[in-house]
Design an enzyme around this catalytic site. Structure first.
Site, PDB file in Angstrom:
ATOM      1  N   HIS A 185       0.726  -1.277   0.025  1.00  0.00           N
ATOM      2  CA  HIS A 185      -0.101   0.181   0.118  1.00  0.00           C
ATOM      3  C   HIS A 185       0.958   1.387   0.152  1.00  0.00           C
ATOM      4  CE1 HIS A 185      -3.011   2.958   1.290  1.00  0.00           C
ATOM      5  NE2 HIS A 185      -3.950   2.109   0.663  1.00  0.00           N
ATOM      6  N   ASP A 205      -7.641  -4.307  -0.916  1.00  0.00           N
ATOM      7  CA  ASP A 205      -8.471  -4.349  -2.315  1.00  0.00           C
ATOM      8  C   ASP A 205      -8.056  -5.762  -2.695  1.00  0.00           C
ATOM      9  OD1 ASP A 205      -8.738  -1.822  -2.875  1.00  0.00           O
ATOM     10  OD2 ASP A 205      -6.736  -1.336  -2.906  1.00  0.00           O
TER      11      ASP A 205
END
Length: 434
Positions: free
Chosen positions: A311, A368
């Site tokens: 991330h 995600d």
């Protein structure tokens, strides 16, 4: 604007033989920022920060994020406690009102969501004007923008009916999303029901049909609540910043949210979970050899990257991923699903959690990665994944829009630039140009 303190500490900047003292602002969680608002007026200089990675655009009391420690909280409450103990409606209330609701407040808010769940019947005809394969995010953005034509009461005094407008948006966006899916499938619309919770109602509108009644699964409903909660807000990301920038021009809430939806549409922002499933599909279609793709990801000469790992902000575990992994396991177990893409995903996850290459680089599966798996498992098509992201992020966008409007230090957003084009040159008449 919360517990923001301008302390005694200052930053010293030396330019052209002069010394400038810049105030240091300290946030309630100890974050520090150098206040440069007077820099250009005092020195003639501006700062340059591509992508605004080191620039704070506002002071906010909504969300705290610490990427190094893996901390995320809404209004002071840890995301772990909220996801475990609250429904999405409770968290939406928290984001938009600043505190968790009492039972009375929650009942009133839920009643408002039920009251505003329908969309104007004239709006339903809009769906017929879109080509069958229209991107769902394009439909969502335009439909939200058009709401101001059907509900214009907030245009004169945008803050007067903000609680009503927030409830209307949060409820109607769910209905618009479900209707757009039904239209794309050529199926009859399923209207909202007042006897169902927010998430159960959405699932029923998506999947119920006259020939195959939808059976609501409590595990799926709980997982969807968690997904929406985890996406509720995430500080000054691209779409939230877009909502604030648009709103700073005193644009109405509907138009500002529509702008945020368009920003979220970007594959580098809200489209990440869709990209995960596309990557898994590619691996499956090429024989399912996930080890080949692990090797490609570790090869510095190969541009391939595993989507859904690591991330930009979090330098350790994404706290949202730790929560949603459990929900993902629960959903797959409850639905007893056999899916080759999900099998590949689990193999990739196992490798990434143990392989030193990924562990040393903090390339853990992120939110995600898991959210795409859950959405696929419960039947939501890939092109609707970003719409689901928008449903969750909506309360956060509303909270930021309202906070921006209430800010006594509000200014219309107008970034500066460093011009690098041609210097001033003489104009040449058309007949003389060669």
């Amino acid at each position: 604007m919360g517990n923001v303190v301008v302390g005694q500490e200052t930053a010293e900047l030396k330019l052209d033989g002069k010394v400038y003292q810049l105030p240091v602002v300290v946030g309630s969680e100890g974050e520090k920022a150098i206040d440069i608002r007077a820099l250009r007026a005092q020195s003639g200089y501006i700062t340059l920060d591509s992508g605004f990675m080191n620039t704070g655009s506002c002071c906010s009391s909504i969300t705290f994020l610490d990427g190094e420690q893996g901390i995320l909280s809404y209004r002071g409450y840890g995301i772990e406690e909220l996801a475990e103990n609250c429904t999405f409606v409770e968290v939406a209330y928290l984001l938009d009102h600043g505190s968790l609701p009492t039972q009375t407040e929650l009942s009133k808010f839920s009643q408002m969501l039920g009251k505003y769940a329908m969309i104007h019947e004239d709006m339903i005809r809009f769906f017929d004007g879109y080509p069958p394969n229209s991107p769902p995010m394009a439909i969502l953005s335009s439909m939200v923008s058009s709401l101001c034509s059907f509900y214009p009461e907030m245009l004169d005094n945008p803050l007067e009916n903000i609680e009503e407008m927030a409830a209307r948006l949060i409820s109607k966006v769910r209905t618009i999303a479900a209707f757009s899916y039904k239209k794309s499938m050529g199926q009859p619309l399923v209207y909202p029901r007042h006897d169902l919770s927010y998430c159960a109602n959405f699932l029923n509108m998506m999947f119920d049909s006259p020939v195959n009644p939808y059976v609501i699964n409590d595990t799926v409903v709980r997982a969807l609540n968690k997904l929406l909660i985890l996406h509720g807000d995430h500080e000054q990301n691209c779409s939230t910043a877009t909502v604030r920038v648009a709103g700073s021009a005193r644009v109405n809430l509907y138009a500002s949210i529509s702008a945020g939806i368009n920003a979220l549409w970007g594959p580098l922002h809200g489209g990440a979970n869709q990209a995960v499933m596309e990557m898994l599909t590619q691996i499956h279609e090429e024989g399912g050899d996930y080890k080949k793709y692990i090797a490609k990801a570790k090869d510095p000469a190969d541009p391939f990257r595993l989507v859904g790992f690591g991330h930009r902000v979090y330098k350790t575990h994404d706290p949202r991923a730790l929560i949603i992994k459990k929900a993902c396991d629960d959903v797959l177990s409850a639905l007893n699903i056999s899916d080759p893409l999900l099998d590949i995903a689990k193999e990739l996850e196992e490798v990434a959690l143990k392989d030193p290459y990924f562990v040393e680089r903090n390339l853990y599966p992120n939110v995600d990665f898991y959210s795409g798996i859950i959405y696929r498992a419960i039947g939501i098509p890939t092109n609707m994944f970003t719409v689901m992201f928008a449903l969750g992020r909506l309360p956060g966008w509303i909270a930021h829009w309202k906070e921006m409007w209430d800010d006594p230090d509000w200014r219309i957003s107008r970034p500066r630039q460093v011009y690098v084009g041609p210097k001033r040159r003489p104009f040449v008449p058309l007949a003389e140009r060669t």
